[in-house]
Design a protein around this motif. Sequence first.
Motif, PDB file in Angstrom:
ATOM      1  N   LYS A  38      -0.916   6.277   3.029  1.00  0.00           N
ATOM      2  CA  LYS A  38      -0.451   6.779   4.410  1.00  0.00           C
ATOM      3  C   LYS A  38      -0.822   5.698   5.186  1.00  0.00           C
ATOM      4  CE  LYS A  38       1.522  10.373   2.060  1.00  0.00           C
ATOM      5  NZ  LYS A  38       1.010   9.491   0.623  1.00  0.00           N
ATOM      6  N   THR A  39      -1.630   4.729   5.025  1.00  0.00           N
ATOM      7  CA  THR A  39      -1.671   3.438   5.917  1.00  0.00           C
ATOM      8  C   THR A  39      -1.178   3.129   6.703  1.00  0.00           C
ATOM      9  OG1 THR A  39      -4.145   3.268   4.545  1.00  0.00           O
ATOM     10  CG2 THR A  39      -3.658   1.559   6.401  1.00  0.00           C
ATOM     11  N   ALA A  40      -0.936   2.770   7.979  1.00  0.00           N
ATOM     12  CA  ALA A  40       0.375   2.142   8.468  1.00  0.00           C
ATOM     13  C   ALA A  40       0.319   0.712   8.022  1.00  0.00           C
ATOM     14  CB  ALA A  40       0.389   2.705  10.202  1.00  0.00           C
ATOM     15  N   TYR A  41       0.913   0.194   7.502  1.00  0.00           N
ATOM     16  CA  TYR A  41       1.342  -1.197   6.908  1.00  0.00           C
ATOM     17  C   TYR A  41       1.092  -2.079   7.988  1.00  0.00           C
ATOM     18  CZ  TYR A  41       3.538  -5.503   5.044  1.00  0.00           C
ATOM     19  OH  TYR A  41       3.217  -6.613   4.394  1.00  0.00           O
ATOM     20  N   ASN A  42       1.183  -2.028   9.696  1.00  0.00           N
ATOM     21  CA  ASN A  42       0.642  -3.240  10.688  1.00  0.00           C
ATOM     22  C   ASN A  42      -0.866  -3.037  10.560  1.00  0.00           C
ATOM     23  OD1 ASN A  42       3.486  -4.674  10.648  1.00  0.00           O
ATOM     24  ND2 ASN A  42       3.769  -2.984  12.197  1.00  0.00           N
ATOM     25  N   LEU A  43      -1.271  -1.895   9.882  1.00  0.00           N
ATOM     26  CA  LEU A  43      -2.686  -1.911  10.043  1.00  0.00           C
ATOM     27  C   LEU A  43      -3.430  -2.488   8.568  1.00  0.00           C
ATOM     28  CD1 LEU A  43      -3.806   1.438  11.463  1.00  0.00           C
ATOM     29  CD2 LEU A  43      -2.996  -0.490  12.808  1.00  0.00           C
ATOM     30  N   ALA A  44      -2.362  -2.762   7.922  1.00  0.00           N
ATOM     31  CA  ALA A  44      -3.059  -3.461   6.536  1.00  0.00           C
ATOM     32  C   ALA A  44      -2.681  -4.622   6.492  1.00  0.00           C
ATOM     33  CB  ALA A  44      -2.575  -1.862   5.799  1.00  0.00           C
ATOM     34  N   ARG A  45      -1.892  -5.166   6.961  1.00  0.00           N
ATOM     35  CA  ARG A  45      -1.066  -6.481   6.559  1.00  0.00           C
ATOM     36  C   ARG A  45      -1.936  -7.805   6.756  1.00  0.00           C
ATOM     37  NH1 ARG A  45       1.461  -9.390  10.010  1.00  0.00           N
ATOM     38  NH2 ARG A  45       2.136  -9.040  12.080  1.00  0.00           N
ATOM     39  N   GLY A  46      -1.440  -8.145   6.001  1.00  0.00           N
ATOM     40  CA  GLY A  46      -2.373 -10.010   6.443  1.00  0.00           C
ATOM     41  C   GLY A  46      -1.348 -11.059   7.333  1.00  0.00           C
ATOM     42  N   GLU A  47      -1.538 -12.135   7.790  1.00  0.00           N
ATOM     43  CA  GLU A  47      -1.471 -12.656   8.439  1.00  0.00           C
ATOM     44  C   GLU A  47      -0.845 -14.341   7.444  1.00  0.00           C
ATOM     45  OE1 GLU A  47      -0.078 -12.382  11.560  1.00  0.00           O
ATOM     46  OE2 GLU A  47      -0.951 -10.587  12.176  1.00  0.00           O
ATOM     47  N   VAL A  48       0.025 -14.111   6.839  1.00  0.00           N
ATOM     48  CA  VAL A  48       0.076 -15.516   5.320  1.00  0.00           C
ATOM     49  C   VAL A  48       0.785 -16.450   6.356  1.00  0.00           C
ATOM     50  CG1 VAL A  48       2.747 -15.137   5.328  1.00  0.00           C
ATOM     51  CG2 VAL A  48       1.253 -15.968   3.805  1.00  0.00           C
ATOM     52  N   THR A  49       0.509 -17.745   5.995  1.00  0.00           N
ATOM     53  CA  THR A  49       0.768 -19.040   7.041  1.00  0.00           C
ATOM     54  C   THR A  49       1.974 -19.804   5.867  1.00  0.00           C
ATOM     55  OG1 THR A  49      -0.843 -20.226   6.292  1.00  0.00           O
ATOM     56  CG2 THR A  49      -0.830 -18.832   7.706  1.00  0.00           C
ATOM     57  N   PRO A  50       2.845 -20.731   6.408  1.00  0.00           N
ATOM     58  CA  PRO A  50       3.845 -21.433   5.460  1.00  0.00           C
ATOM     59  C   PRO A  50       3.122 -22.208   4.594  1.00  0.00           C
ATOM     60  CG  PRO A  50       4.623 -20.800   7.936  1.00  0.00           C
ATOM     61  CD  PRO A  50       3.308 -21.107   7.738  1.00  0.00           C
ATOM     62  N   GLU A  51       1.544 -22.437   4.683  1.00  0.00           N
ATOM     63  CA  GLU A  51       1.295 -23.373   4.102  1.00  0.00           C
ATOM     64  C   GLU A  51       0.263 -23.099   2.780  1.00  0.00           C
ATOM     65  OE1 GLU A  51       0.531 -23.586   7.373  1.00  0.00           O
ATOM     66  OE2 GLU A  51       2.023 -25.109   8.623  1.00  0.00           O
ATOM     67  N   GLU A  52       0.266 -21.785   3.201  1.00  0.00           N
ATOM     68  CA  GLU A  52      -0.509 -21.162   2.303  1.00  0.00           C
ATOM     69  C   GLU A  52       0.085 -20.667   1.059  1.00  0.00           C
ATOM     70  OE1 GLU A  52      -3.827 -17.979   4.430  1.00  0.00           O
ATOM     71  OE2 GLU A  52      -1.584 -18.186   4.647  1.00  0.00           O
ATOM     72  N   ILE A  53       1.938 -20.598   1.340  1.00  0.00           N
ATOM     73  CA  ILE A  53       2.653 -20.046  -0.051  1.00  0.00           C
ATOM     74  C   ILE A  53       3.166 -21.804  -0.184  1.00  0.00           C
ATOM     75  CG2 ILE A  53       4.971 -19.659   0.362  1.00  0.00           C
ATOM     76  CD1 ILE A  53       4.419 -17.710   2.972  1.00  0.00           C
ATOM     77  N   GLN A 340      -0.989 -11.613   2.699  1.00  0.00           N
ATOM     78  CA  GLN A 340      -2.112 -11.932   2.055  1.00  0.00           C
ATOM     79  C   GLN A 340      -1.911 -12.743   0.606  1.00  0.00           C
ATOM     80  OE1 GLN A 340      -5.012 -11.829   4.287  1.00  0.00           O
ATOM     81  NE2 GLN A 340      -5.509 -13.918   3.411  1.00  0.00           N
ATOM     82  N   VAL A 341      -2.098 -14.096   0.970  1.00  0.00           N
ATOM     83  CA  VAL A 341      -2.067 -15.132  -0.537  1.00  0.00           C
ATOM     84  C   VAL A 341      -3.493 -14.692  -1.303  1.00  0.00           C
ATOM     85  CG1 VAL A 341      -2.469 -17.564  -1.370  1.00  0.00           C
ATOM     86  CG2 VAL A 341      -1.252 -16.724   0.774  1.00  0.00           C
ATOM     87  N   VAL A 342      -3.223 -13.980  -1.966  1.00  0.00           N
ATOM     88  CA  VAL A 342      -4.234 -13.319  -3.257  1.00  0.00           C
ATOM     89  C   VAL A 342      -4.519 -14.869  -4.444  1.00  0.00           C
ATOM     90  CG1 VAL A 342      -3.478 -11.288  -2.683  1.00  0.00           C
ATOM     91  CG2 VAL A 342      -2.348 -12.307  -5.131  1.00  0.00           C
ATOM     92  N   SER A 343      -5.168 -15.307  -4.462  1.00  0.00           N
ATOM     93  CA  SER A 343      -5.494 -15.913  -6.014  1.00  0.00           C
ATOM     94  C   SER A 343      -5.667 -15.511  -7.838  1.00  0.00           C
ATOM     95  CB  SER A 343      -7.600 -16.654  -6.477  1.00  0.00           C
ATOM     96  OG  SER A 343      -7.798 -17.002  -7.154  1.00  0.00           O
TER      97      SER A 343
END
Length: 389
Positions: A38-53, A340-343
Amino acid sequence: MWVESLLLVALVAGVRGQGEQVYCFTDDPDPYVGFSTKTAYNLARGEVTPEEIVPEGCEPRQIWHLVRHGTRYPSDDDTAAFLLTLPGLQIDILLAHQEGQGELCDGDLTLLTGWSIGALNMTWSSQLAPEGYRELEAIATRYKESLPLLLDQPFTNSSFKFRHTATQRTEASARSYALGLFGDDSAYIPEALDPDPLLRFYDVCSDYQTQVEDNPDATLETRLFEEGEEMTSVVFNVSRRLGVPLVLDEVLVLYDACRFYKAWDPPSAAAWCVVFTPDDLKVMTRLGLFLDSKPLTHDHEDPDRLWRTSRHGSFATNVAFTLSSCGADQWWVSAAVSEQVVSLGGCASSLGCTWDEFIATYGQFLQCDLDAICHNTLTADLAISTSVN
Protein backbone atom coordinates in the motif's frame (compact mmCIF):
# COMPACT_ATOMS: atom_id res chain seq x y z
CA MET A 1 -7.61 -10.06 25.12
CA TRP A 2 -9.16 -7.09 26.94
CA VAL A 3 -7.72 -8.27 30.26
CA GLU A 4 -4.28 -8.39 28.62
CA SER A 5 -4.78 -4.87 27.22
CA LEU A 6 -5.86 -3.43 30.57
CA LEU A 7 -2.83 -5.01 32.20
CA LEU A 8 -0.73 -3.53 29.41
CA VAL A 9 -1.90 0.02 30.20
CA ALA A 10 -1.37 -0.54 33.91
CA LEU A 11 2.26 -1.39 33.21
CA VAL A 12 2.90 1.54 30.88
CA ALA A 13 3.83 4.11 33.52
CA GLY A 14 6.85 2.19 34.70
CA VAL A 15 8.23 1.14 31.31
CA ARG A 16 9.84 4.23 29.79
CA GLY A 17 13.07 5.30 31.44
CA GLN A 18 13.70 8.82 32.63
CA GLY A 19 15.13 11.10 29.97
CA GLU A 20 14.09 8.79 27.11
CA GLN A 21 12.90 10.95 24.21
CA VAL A 22 9.37 10.51 22.90
CA TYR A 23 9.06 10.22 19.12
CA CYS A 24 7.09 13.08 17.51
CA PHE A 25 5.81 12.25 14.01
CA THR A 26 5.07 15.86 13.05
CA ASP A 27 8.63 16.91 13.95
CA ASP A 28 10.22 14.18 11.82
CA PRO A 29 11.64 15.72 8.60
CA ASP A 30 11.97 12.30 6.98
CA PRO A 31 9.24 9.97 8.30
CA TYR A 32 9.19 6.32 7.31
CA VAL A 33 6.93 5.80 4.27
CA GLY A 34 7.47 2.14 3.34
CA PHE A 35 4.02 0.58 3.69
CA SER A 36 4.40 -2.73 1.84
CA THR A 37 1.89 -3.16 -1.02
CA LYS A 38 0.00 0.00 0.00
CA THR A 39 3.01 2.29 -0.49
CA ALA A 40 2.32 5.39 -2.57
CA TYR A 41 3.91 4.91 -6.00
CA ASN A 42 5.60 8.30 -6.07
CA LEU A 43 7.37 7.43 -2.82
CA ALA A 44 8.78 4.21 -4.29
CA ARG A 45 9.49 4.83 -7.99
CA GLY A 46 12.79 5.52 -9.65
CA GLU A 47 13.87 8.16 -12.16
CA VAL A 48 14.65 6.32 -15.36
CA THR A 49 16.49 8.23 -18.10
CA PRO A 50 16.29 7.67 -21.89
CA GLU A 51 20.00 6.78 -21.97
CA GLU A 52 19.43 3.93 -19.53
CA ILE A 53 16.57 2.46 -21.56
CA VAL A 54 18.02 2.79 -25.06
CA PRO A 55 21.79 2.60 -25.71
CA GLU A 56 23.47 5.26 -27.79
CA GLY A 57 23.11 4.54 -31.50
CA CYS A 58 19.96 2.44 -31.04
CA GLU A 59 16.29 3.19 -31.65
CA PRO A 60 13.35 1.90 -29.56
CA ARG A 61 11.01 -0.31 -31.56
CA GLN A 62 8.68 -1.91 -29.01
CA ILE A 63 7.72 -1.63 -25.35
CA TRP A 64 5.81 -4.12 -23.20
CA HIS A 65 4.50 -2.62 -19.99
CA LEU A 66 2.81 -4.52 -17.17
CA VAL A 67 1.40 -2.14 -14.54
CA ARG A 68 -0.40 -2.79 -11.28
CA HIS A 69 -3.49 -0.67 -10.69
CA GLY A 70 -2.89 2.65 -9.00
CA THR A 71 -3.74 3.70 -5.47
CA ARG A 72 -7.22 2.48 -4.56
CA TYR A 73 -9.70 2.71 -1.72
CA PRO A 74 -9.85 -0.11 0.86
CA SER A 75 -11.79 -3.32 0.33
CA ASP A 76 -15.27 -3.83 1.80
CA ASP A 77 -13.95 -5.26 5.07
CA ASP A 78 -11.26 -2.59 5.50
CA THR A 79 -13.64 0.25 4.65
CA ALA A 80 -16.13 -1.06 7.21
CA ALA A 81 -13.34 -1.28 9.80
CA PHE A 82 -12.36 2.34 9.10
CA LEU A 83 -15.93 3.56 9.46
CA LEU A 84 -16.62 1.57 12.63
CA THR A 85 -13.27 1.92 14.40
CA LEU A 86 -11.45 5.14 13.57
CA PRO A 87 -13.89 7.86 14.73
CA GLY A 88 -14.36 6.16 18.12
CA LEU A 89 -10.65 5.60 18.60
CA GLN A 90 -9.96 9.23 17.73
CA ILE A 91 -12.26 10.33 20.56
CA ASP A 92 -10.75 7.80 23.01
CA ILE A 93 -7.19 8.91 22.26
CA LEU A 94 -7.94 12.61 22.62
CA LEU A 95 -9.82 12.03 25.89
CA ALA A 96 -6.96 9.89 27.21
CA HIS A 97 -4.48 12.70 26.59
CA GLN A 98 -6.77 15.22 28.25
CA GLU A 99 -6.58 12.98 31.31
CA GLY A 100 -2.79 12.83 31.22
CA GLN A 101 -2.48 9.41 29.59
CA GLY A 102 -0.56 8.63 26.42
CA GLU A 103 2.58 10.15 24.94
CA LEU A 104 1.63 11.96 21.74
CA CYS A 105 3.33 15.34 21.36
CA ASP A 106 1.29 18.50 20.81
CA GLY A 107 1.88 18.51 17.05
CA ASP A 108 0.72 14.91 16.69
CA LEU A 109 -2.36 15.59 18.82
CA THR A 110 -3.21 18.60 16.67
CA LEU A 111 -2.89 16.54 13.49
CA LEU A 112 -5.06 13.76 14.89
CA THR A 113 -7.63 16.26 16.19
CA GLY A 114 -8.06 17.66 12.69
CA TRP A 115 -8.67 14.26 11.11
CA SER A 116 -12.11 13.41 9.76
CA ILE A 117 -13.47 10.27 8.08
CA GLY A 118 -14.74 12.60 5.38
CA ALA A 119 -16.82 11.23 2.52
CA LEU A 120 -15.37 7.70 2.66
CA ASN A 121 -18.18 5.17 2.24
CA MET A 122 -18.80 1.56 1.25
CA THR A 123 -19.61 2.41 -2.39
CA TRP A 124 -15.97 3.41 -2.89
CA SER A 125 -14.62 0.02 -1.78
CA SER A 126 -11.63 -1.14 -3.87
CA GLN A 127 -12.18 1.56 -6.50
CA LEU A 128 -9.34 3.62 -7.94
CA ALA A 129 -8.67 6.72 -5.84
CA PRO A 130 -7.90 10.11 -7.43
CA GLU A 131 -4.19 9.62 -6.69
CA GLY A 132 -4.35 6.34 -8.61
CA TYR A 133 -5.64 8.10 -11.73
CA ARG A 134 -2.79 10.61 -11.44
CA GLU A 135 -0.17 7.89 -10.95
CA LEU A 136 -1.04 5.97 -14.11
CA GLU A 137 -1.38 9.04 -16.29
CA ALA A 138 2.00 10.31 -15.07
CA ILE A 139 3.74 6.96 -15.66
CA ALA A 140 2.62 6.98 -19.30
CA THR A 141 3.57 10.64 -19.72
CA ARG A 142 7.10 10.05 -18.41
CA TYR A 143 7.63 7.03 -20.66
CA LYS A 144 6.37 9.02 -23.66
CA GLU A 145 8.87 11.74 -22.83
CA SER A 146 11.66 9.15 -22.52
CA LEU A 147 10.73 7.30 -25.72
CA PRO A 148 9.20 9.93 -28.05
CA LEU A 149 10.12 8.10 -31.26
CA LEU A 150 8.12 5.11 -30.08
CA LEU A 151 5.30 6.50 -27.95
CA ASP A 152 4.65 10.09 -29.04
CA GLN A 153 2.26 9.21 -31.87
CA PRO A 154 -1.53 8.97 -32.33
CA PHE A 155 -3.36 5.82 -31.32
CA THR A 156 -3.92 3.08 -33.88
CA ASN A 157 -5.14 -0.47 -33.32
CA SER A 158 -2.06 -1.86 -35.03
CA SER A 159 0.44 0.09 -32.91
CA PHE A 160 -1.00 -0.03 -29.37
CA LYS A 161 -2.63 -2.93 -27.53
CA PHE A 162 -4.26 -2.58 -24.10
CA ARG A 163 -5.55 -5.24 -21.72
CA HIS A 164 -6.86 -5.10 -18.16
CA THR A 165 -8.62 -7.38 -15.71
CA ALA A 166 -12.30 -7.27 -14.77
CA THR A 167 -12.25 -4.69 -11.96
CA GLN A 168 -13.05 -0.99 -11.86
CA ARG A 169 -9.58 -0.12 -10.52
CA THR A 170 -7.72 -1.87 -13.35
CA GLU A 171 -9.95 -0.56 -16.13
CA ALA A 172 -9.68 2.98 -14.75
CA SER A 173 -5.91 2.54 -14.48
CA ALA A 174 -5.68 1.41 -18.11
CA ARG A 175 -7.73 4.38 -19.30
CA SER A 176 -5.61 6.77 -17.23
CA TYR A 177 -2.45 5.31 -18.76
CA ALA A 178 -3.93 5.77 -22.24
CA LEU A 179 -4.84 9.36 -21.36
CA GLY A 180 -1.22 10.00 -20.40
CA LEU A 181 -0.06 8.70 -23.79
CA PHE A 182 -2.62 10.29 -26.10
CA GLY A 183 -4.11 13.18 -24.15
CA ASP A 184 -7.67 12.02 -24.90
CA ASP A 185 -9.92 8.93 -24.92
CA SER A 186 -9.08 7.87 -28.47
CA ALA A 187 -7.53 4.55 -27.43
CA TYR A 188 -9.57 1.38 -27.94
CA ILE A 189 -9.49 -0.72 -24.77
CA PRO A 190 -11.31 -4.05 -25.14
CA GLU A 191 -13.55 -5.51 -22.46
CA ALA A 192 -11.80 -7.62 -19.85
CA LEU A 193 -11.82 -11.39 -19.90
CA ASP A 194 -13.39 -12.88 -16.80
CA PRO A 195 -11.76 -15.10 -15.78
CA ASP A 196 -8.50 -14.04 -17.41
CA PRO A 197 -6.08 -16.96 -17.85
CA LEU A 198 -3.14 -14.61 -18.48
CA LEU A 199 -3.36 -11.59 -16.16
CA ARG A 200 -5.19 -13.49 -13.40
CA PHE A 201 -3.88 -16.96 -14.13
CA TYR A 202 -4.15 -17.94 -10.47
CA ASP A 203 -7.96 -17.87 -10.73
CA VAL A 204 -7.79 -20.83 -13.11
CA CYS A 205 -4.81 -22.61 -11.53
CA SER A 206 -5.84 -25.72 -9.59
CA ASP A 207 -2.59 -25.94 -7.64
CA TYR A 208 -2.83 -22.31 -6.56
CA GLN A 209 -6.37 -22.79 -5.33
CA THR A 210 -5.56 -25.90 -3.32
CA GLN A 211 -2.04 -25.07 -2.12
CA VAL A 212 -2.50 -21.34 -1.45
CA GLU A 213 -6.04 -19.96 -1.59
CA ASP A 214 -7.71 -22.81 0.32
CA ASN A 215 -4.72 -23.84 2.40
CA PRO A 216 -4.46 -22.38 5.95
CA ASP A 217 -0.82 -23.43 6.11
CA ALA A 218 -0.02 -20.91 3.34
CA THR A 219 -0.39 -18.09 5.88
CA LEU A 220 1.28 -19.89 8.77
CA GLU A 221 4.32 -17.60 8.83
CA THR A 222 2.06 -14.54 8.94
CA ARG A 223 0.13 -15.94 11.89
CA LEU A 224 3.31 -16.86 13.73
CA PHE A 225 4.70 -13.39 13.11
CA GLU A 226 1.54 -11.72 14.41
CA GLU A 227 1.69 -13.85 17.56
CA GLY A 228 5.41 -13.30 18.04
CA GLU A 229 7.44 -11.04 20.27
CA GLU A 230 7.96 -8.22 17.76
CA MET A 231 4.27 -7.70 16.97
CA THR A 232 3.40 -8.01 20.65
CA SER A 233 5.92 -5.24 21.27
CA VAL A 234 4.32 -3.06 18.58
CA VAL A 235 0.87 -3.47 20.15
CA PHE A 236 2.38 -2.57 23.52
CA ASN A 237 4.18 0.51 22.15
CA VAL A 238 1.14 1.80 20.26
CA SER A 239 -1.10 1.38 23.31
CA ARG A 240 1.43 3.29 25.41
CA ARG A 241 1.75 6.13 22.90
CA LEU A 242 -2.01 6.51 22.59
CA GLY A 243 -2.93 5.92 26.22
CA VAL A 244 -5.64 3.52 25.08
CA PRO A 245 -5.64 -0.29 25.51
CA LEU A 246 -5.56 -1.91 22.07
CA VAL A 247 -5.50 -5.43 20.66
CA LEU A 248 -3.72 -6.57 17.50
CA ASP A 249 -6.74 -6.26 15.20
CA GLU A 250 -7.19 -2.62 16.20
CA VAL A 251 -3.50 -1.85 15.65
CA LEU A 252 -3.75 -3.40 12.18
CA VAL A 253 -6.71 -1.12 11.38
CA LEU A 254 -4.62 1.87 12.46
CA TYR A 255 -1.73 0.67 10.28
CA ASP A 256 -4.05 0.42 7.28
CA ALA A 257 -5.40 3.90 8.02
CA CYS A 258 -1.87 5.29 8.14
CA ARG A 259 -0.79 3.78 4.84
CA PHE A 260 -4.04 4.32 2.89
CA TYR A 261 -4.38 7.97 3.89
CA LYS A 262 -0.70 8.52 3.04
CA ALA A 263 -1.14 6.86 -0.36
CA TRP A 264 -4.21 9.00 -1.15
CA ASP A 265 -2.26 12.21 -0.51
CA PRO A 266 1.51 11.48 -0.53
CA PRO A 267 2.74 15.07 0.03
CA SER A 268 0.70 15.49 3.22
CA ALA A 269 1.21 14.07 6.70
CA ALA A 270 -1.29 11.26 7.33
CA ALA A 271 -2.92 11.77 10.74
CA TRP A 272 -3.04 8.10 11.72
CA CYS A 273 0.69 7.71 11.16
CA VAL A 274 1.22 9.53 14.48
CA VAL A 275 0.35 6.17 16.04
CA PHE A 276 3.65 4.53 15.05
CA THR A 277 7.36 5.13 15.40
CA PRO A 278 9.65 4.30 12.45
CA ASP A 279 10.79 1.15 14.27
CA ASP A 280 7.17 0.01 14.65
CA LEU A 281 6.55 0.45 10.92
CA LYS A 282 9.66 -1.49 9.89
CA VAL A 283 8.47 -4.61 11.94
CA MET A 284 7.10 -6.34 8.66
CA THR A 285 9.90 -14.92 -10.42
CA ARG A 286 11.01 -15.71 -13.25
CA LEU A 287 13.38 -12.81 -13.87
CA GLY A 288 15.43 -13.72 -10.81
CA LEU A 289 15.06 -10.21 -9.38
CA PHE A 290 15.19 -9.41 -5.65
CA LEU A 291 15.86 -13.01 -4.61
CA ASP A 292 17.24 -13.52 -1.12
CA SER A 293 19.46 -16.46 -0.21
CA LYS A 294 17.21 -17.29 2.75
CA PRO A 295 13.42 -16.95 2.60
CA LEU A 296 11.61 -14.61 4.96
CA THR A 297 9.94 -16.29 7.93
CA HIS A 298 8.40 -15.11 11.18
CA ASP A 299 11.80 -15.43 12.87
CA HIS A 300 14.00 -14.32 9.95
CA GLU A 301 13.48 -10.71 8.79
CA ASP A 302 16.80 -9.64 7.30
CA PRO A 303 16.82 -5.80 7.33
CA ASP A 304 19.13 -5.89 4.30
CA ARG A 305 16.91 -8.26 2.31
CA LEU A 306 16.45 -7.69 -1.43
CA TRP A 307 12.73 -8.48 -1.52
CA ARG A 308 10.88 -5.49 -0.08
CA THR A 309 7.27 -5.02 -1.16
CA SER A 310 7.42 -1.35 -0.13
CA ARG A 311 9.88 -0.84 -2.99
CA HIS A 312 8.86 -3.53 -5.47
CA GLY A 313 5.14 -4.01 -4.80
CA SER A 314 3.70 -0.52 -4.21
CA PHE A 315 0.56 0.78 -5.84
CA ALA A 316 1.16 1.13 -9.62
CA THR A 317 4.29 -1.05 -9.47
CA ASN A 318 5.28 -1.79 -13.05
CA VAL A 319 7.79 -3.65 -15.16
CA ALA A 320 8.66 -2.41 -18.64
CA PHE A 321 10.67 -4.22 -21.30
CA THR A 322 11.95 -2.12 -24.19
CA LEU A 323 13.25 -3.65 -27.42
CA SER A 324 15.64 -1.46 -29.41
CA SER A 325 17.21 -1.85 -32.83
CA CYS A 326 20.95 -1.20 -32.91
CA GLY A 327 21.55 -1.75 -36.64
CA ALA A 328 22.86 -4.68 -38.67
CA ASP A 329 20.28 -7.04 -37.17
CA GLN A 330 21.42 -6.24 -33.63
CA TRP A 331 18.80 -5.93 -30.89
CA TRP A 332 18.87 -4.76 -27.28
CA VAL A 333 16.48 -5.50 -24.41
CA SER A 334 16.27 -3.33 -21.29
CA ALA A 335 14.05 -3.83 -18.26
CA ALA A 336 12.86 -1.31 -15.69
CA VAL A 337 10.92 -1.95 -12.49
CA SER A 338 8.91 1.07 -11.34
CA GLU A 339 11.05 3.33 -13.55
CA GLN A 340 14.34 1.96 -12.25
CA VAL A 341 16.48 0.05 -14.76
CA VAL A 342 17.37 -3.37 -13.38
CA SER A 343 20.14 -5.81 -14.23
CA LEU A 344 18.86 -9.02 -15.81
CA GLY A 345 20.46 -12.36 -15.14
CA GLY A 346 22.68 -13.68 -17.92
CA CYS A 347 23.46 -10.20 -19.26
CA ALA A 348 26.97 -8.78 -19.42
CA SER A 349 25.72 -5.22 -18.99
CA SER A 350 23.91 -3.89 -15.93
CA LEU A 351 21.60 -1.92 -18.26
CA GLY A 352 20.24 -4.77 -20.36
CA CYS A 353 20.86 -7.70 -22.71
CA THR A 354 21.79 -8.32 -26.28
CA TRP A 355 19.07 -10.33 -27.99
CA ASP A 356 21.26 -13.44 -27.96
CA GLU A 357 21.83 -13.10 -24.19
CA PHE A 358 18.15 -12.55 -23.58
CA ILE A 359 17.04 -15.60 -25.56
CA ALA A 360 19.75 -17.79 -24.05
CA THR A 361 18.57 -16.90 -20.54
CA TYR A 362 14.80 -16.54 -20.93
CA GLY A 363 13.97 -18.41 -24.14
CA GLN A 364 13.10 -21.50 -22.09
CA PHE A 365 10.02 -19.66 -20.79
CA LEU A 366 8.55 -18.93 -24.21
CA GLN A 367 6.43 -22.06 -23.99
CA CYS A 368 4.47 -21.99 -20.74
CA ASP A 369 2.02 -24.86 -20.31
CA LEU A 370 -0.17 -23.45 -17.55
CA ASP A 371 -2.34 -26.57 -17.38
CA ALA A 372 0.72 -28.73 -16.73
CA ILE A 373 2.20 -26.31 -14.18
CA CYS A 374 -1.10 -26.05 -12.31
CA HIS A 375 -2.20 -29.67 -12.78
CA ASN A 376 -5.28 -28.06 -14.20
CA THR A 377 -8.77 -29.26 -14.75
CA LEU A 378 -10.11 -25.72 -14.35
CA THR A 379 -9.08 -24.46 -17.78
CA ALA A 380 -10.67 -27.41 -19.57
CA ASP A 381 -13.86 -27.03 -17.54
CA LEU A 382 -13.88 -23.33 -18.36
CA ALA A 383 -13.63 -24.01 -22.10
CA ILE A 384 -16.51 -26.53 -21.93
CA SER A 385 -18.65 -24.09 -19.93
CA THR A 386 -18.00 -21.29 -22.42
CA SER A 387 -18.96 -23.43 -25.41
CA VAL A 388 -22.15 -24.63 -23.72
CA ASN A 389 -23.21 -21.10 -22.81
